[in-house]
Design an enzyme around this catalytic site. Structure first.
Site, short mmCIF file in Angstrom:
data_model
loop_
_atom_site.label_atom_id
_atom_site.label_comp_id
_atom_site.label_asym_id
_atom_site.label_seq_id
_atom_site.Cartn_x
_atom_site.Cartn_y
_atom_site.Cartn_z
N CYS A 61 0.96 -1.14 -0.01
CA CYS A 61 -0.07 -0.12 -0.21
C CYS A 61 0.67 1.31 0.02
O CYS A 61 1.73 1.39 0.79
CB CYS A 61 -0.95 -0.14 1.38
SG CYS A 61 -1.95 1.44 1.16
N CYS A 65 0.64 4.84 6.95
CA CYS A 65 0.07 4.68 8.15
C CYS A 65 1.06 4.11 9.17
O CYS A 65 1.37 2.98 8.82
CB CYS A 65 -1.04 3.89 8.09
SG CYS A 65 -2.38 4.52 6.87
N CYS A 68 0.67 0.17 10.29
CA CYS A 68 0.15 -0.75 9.41
C CYS A 68 1.16 -1.65 8.64
O CYS A 68 2.07 -1.30 8.14
CB CYS A 68 -0.72 -0.14 8.29
SG CYS A 68 -1.56 -1.25 7.34
N CYS A 105 -16.33 -8.95 5.96
CA CYS A 105 -15.70 -7.77 5.80
C CYS A 105 -14.73 -8.21 4.93
O CYS A 105 -13.92 -9.03 5.18
CB CYS A 105 -15.13 -7.13 6.95
SG CYS A 105 -16.48 -6.84 8.28
N CYS A 137 -19.52 -6.01 4.14
CA CYS A 137 -18.83 -4.66 4.37
C CYS A 137 -17.51 -4.65 3.73
O CYS A 137 -16.87 -5.80 3.64
CB CYS A 137 -18.24 -4.56 5.86
SG CYS A 137 -17.55 -3.10 6.42
N CYS A 197 -18.98 2.25 8.97
CA CYS A 197 -18.28 1.78 9.94
C CYS A 197 -17.17 2.58 9.97
O CYS A 197 -16.34 2.66 9.36
CB CYS A 197 -18.15 0.35 9.59
SG CYS A 197 -16.90 -0.44 10.60
N ARG A 269 -17.48 -2.43 18.43
CA ARG A 269 -16.65 -3.57 17.69
C ARG A 269 -15.29 -3.90 18.62
O ARG A 269 -14.72 -2.80 18.35
CB ARG A 269 -16.71 -3.92 16.49
CG ARG A 269 -18.07 -3.71 15.54
CD ARG A 269 -17.89 -3.80 14.03
NE ARG A 269 -19.33 -3.52 13.46
CZ ARG A 269 -20.33 -4.29 13.16
NH1 ARG A 269 -20.06 -5.61 13.91
NH2 ARG A 269 -21.43 -3.88 12.60
N1 SAM Z 1 -6.58 0.63 3.29
C1 SAM Z 1 -7.84 0.77 3.92
C2 SAM Z 1 -7.72 2.06 4.76
O1 SAM Z 1 -6.88 2.25 5.25
O2 SAM Z 1 -8.83 2.38 5.05
C3 SAM Z 1 -8.44 -0.26 4.55
C4 SAM Z 1 -7.79 -1.19 5.13
S1 SAM Z 1 -7.00 -0.85 6.35
C5 SAM Z 1 -5.85 -1.99 6.88
C6 SAM Z 1 -8.34 -0.88 7.94
C7 SAM Z 1 -8.08 -0.70 9.30
O3 SAM Z 1 -7.08 -1.56 9.85
C8 SAM Z 1 -7.16 0.72 9.47
O4 SAM Z 1 -8.06 1.83 9.40
C9 SAM Z 1 -6.60 0.78 10.92
O5 SAM Z 1 -7.79 0.94 11.85
C10 SAM Z 1 -6.65 -1.02 11.19
N2 SAM Z 1 -5.35 -1.55 11.50
C11 SAM Z 1 -4.32 -1.61 10.46
N3 SAM Z 1 -3.30 -2.12 11.11
C12 SAM Z 1 -3.59 -1.98 12.16
C13 SAM Z 1 -2.73 -2.53 13.61
N4 SAM Z 1 -1.36 -2.99 13.58
N5 SAM Z 1 -3.25 -2.52 14.60
C14 SAM Z 1 -4.81 -2.33 14.75
N6 SAM Z 1 -5.57 -1.98 13.73
C15 SAM Z 1 -5.06 -1.79 12.54
FE1 SF4 Z 2 -2.93 1.25 3.51
FE2 SF4 Z 2 -2.52 0.09 5.83
FE3 SF4 Z 2 -2.94 2.71 5.80
FE4 SF4 Z 2 -4.99 1.14 4.94
S1 SF4 Z 2 -4.29 1.29 7.16
S2 SF4 Z 2 -4.16 2.70 3.87
S3 SF4 Z 2 -3.83 -0.83 4.24
S4 SF4 Z 2 -1.14 1.53 4.96
#
Ligand code: SAM
Ligand code: SF4
Ligand code: DTB
Length: 338
Positions: A61, A65, A68, A105, A137, A197, A269
């Site tokens: 990606c 973030c 992530c 989801c 979802c 959500c 949740r």
């Molecule tokens: N890329 C899209 C986005 O960011 O909206 C969808 C997938 S993203 C992985 C979905 C959510 O997963 C993120 O908004 C975050 O809240 C959660 N998430 C990702 N990594 C995480 C982590 N290490 N611990 C807890 N929640 C996490």
């Molecule tokens: Fe990409 Fe992870 Fe951020 Fe979602 S949370 S936008 S998958 S880097």
């Protein structure tokens, strides 16, 4: 809390930042008691929705973030993969339904949706899951309003798009997009008539004020989200937050209880991070108003409790899965899933 009159004459409460702050700082057991009371007014407290999560497009990606595992900015060992095939996704959805999930989801490691063959495939997945009679979802990153409308037409029930933290803390965690970008997508989802959500993550180095502020933003949306995931950071090696101090189970409980009171009719949740909570700590979260979990031994890329452990937890606590309410069409399913 201020009171507003809706066009139908009934009163609607609007939460001020101060009132959420006062609530948040209530002594924990008193707060939990209040939340449990509110919970019982709107839900059967013995019902907890089981949701299934599948990463349909993993890794690579472009967003940064800091939490992530799927960001291409960090070396986390998660390999970038292509979008899954529709049939494989629908097989996974069928298994999820057979094991008692009522919401399915699908997550994609995308910054935003592009009008492409991949999006057409996701629309097929949505159609297929909807046909099975589960809440469908997806979480695909940023969306335009026409894209949201296409998802709605395909039968999408809900769109997950988390604010993750407060406006103030946001740029300490992500710099490749803004808090306002997030709000804009939420607006597109809402305008298309899709259930929203939207929640956050605890343990990103935020202060209690950040948690309060995020809840204030959520409750101040023109229509607040029907579903609020509260995640605890799953610390991932290779990400900037890998050594972040773990939040305590009481912090999780406090956040869940406050969320339940501020958003009394929303699903709250208990999402990522359950592996670091004991059965008794998870029970406290359910008592405080959490009424949904992700089931299955994997979240998107990180581990989640084993299915058997969750079955035992439900048995020990006398909990039951929340029944589904999305109807299966009467005609036979023509997709390859069954
Ligand atoms: N890329 C899209 C986005 O960011 O909206 C969808 C997938 S993203 C992985 C979905 C959510 O997963 C993120 O908004 C975050 O809240 C959660 N998430 C990702 N990594 C995480 C982590 N290490 N611990 C807890 N929640 C996490
Ligand atoms: Fe990409 Fe992870 Fe951020 Fe979602 S949370 S936008 S998958 S880097
Ligand atoms: C949400 O708030 N939490 C889920 C779901 N929405 C998509 C995702 C949690 C992801 C945890 C990290 C991982 O497994 O990659």
């Amino acid at each position: 809390m201020g009171c507003l009159k809706t066009p139908f004459g009934d009163t609607m409460t609007s939460w001020t930042l101060e009132s959420i702050r006062a609530l948040f700082h209530t002594p924990l057991l008193e707060l939990v008691y209040q939340a449990a009371t509110v919970h019982r007014r709107h839900f059967d407290p013995l019902q907890v929705q089981r949701c299934s999560l599948l990463s349909i497009k993993t890794g690579g990606c472009p967003e940064n973030c800091s939490y992530c595992p799927q960001s291409s900015h960090y070396q986390t060992g998660v390999k970038a993969e292509k979008l899954m095939a529709v049939d494989d996704v629908l097989k996974a959805a069928k298994n999820a339904k057979d094991s008692g999930a009522t919401r399915f989801c699908m997550g994609a490691a995308w910054r935003k949706v592009r009008d492409s063959g991949d999006f057409e495939q996701v629309l097929e997945m949505v159609k297929g899951v909807n046909t099975m009679g589960m809440e469908c979802c997806v979480t695909l990153g940023m969306l335009t309003e026409p894209q949201a409308q296409r998802l709605k037409e395909a039968g999408l029930y809900a769109y997950n798009h988390n604010l993750d933290t407060s406006r103030n803390h946001y740029s300490n965690i992500i710099t490749t997009r803004t808090f306002d970008d997030r709000l804009e997508t939420l607006d597109h989802v809402r305008k298309a008539g899709i259930s929203v959500c939207c929640g956050g993550i605890l343990g990103l180095g935020e202060t209690e004020e950040d948690r309060i502020s995020m809840l204030h933003t959520l409750s101040s949306l023109a229509t607040p989200p029907e579903s609020v995931p509260i995640n605890a950071l799953v610390p991932i090696e290779g990400t900037p937050l890998e050594n972040q101090k773990k939040i305590s189970p009481f912090e999780m409980t406090r956040m869940i209880a406050t969320t339940r009171i501020v958003l009394p009719t929303s699903m709250v949740r208990l999402s990522a991070g359950r592996l670091s909570l004991s059965p008794a700590e998870q029970a406290l979260c359910f008592f405080a108003g959490a009424n949904s979990i992700f089931v299955g031994d994997k979240l998107l890329t990180s581990p989640n409790p084993e299915v058997d452990a969750d079955l035992e937890l439900f048995n020990q606590l006398g909990l039951k899965g929340m029944p589904g309410h999305v109807e299966e069409p009467e005609t036979a399913c023509e997709s390859l899933c069954c």
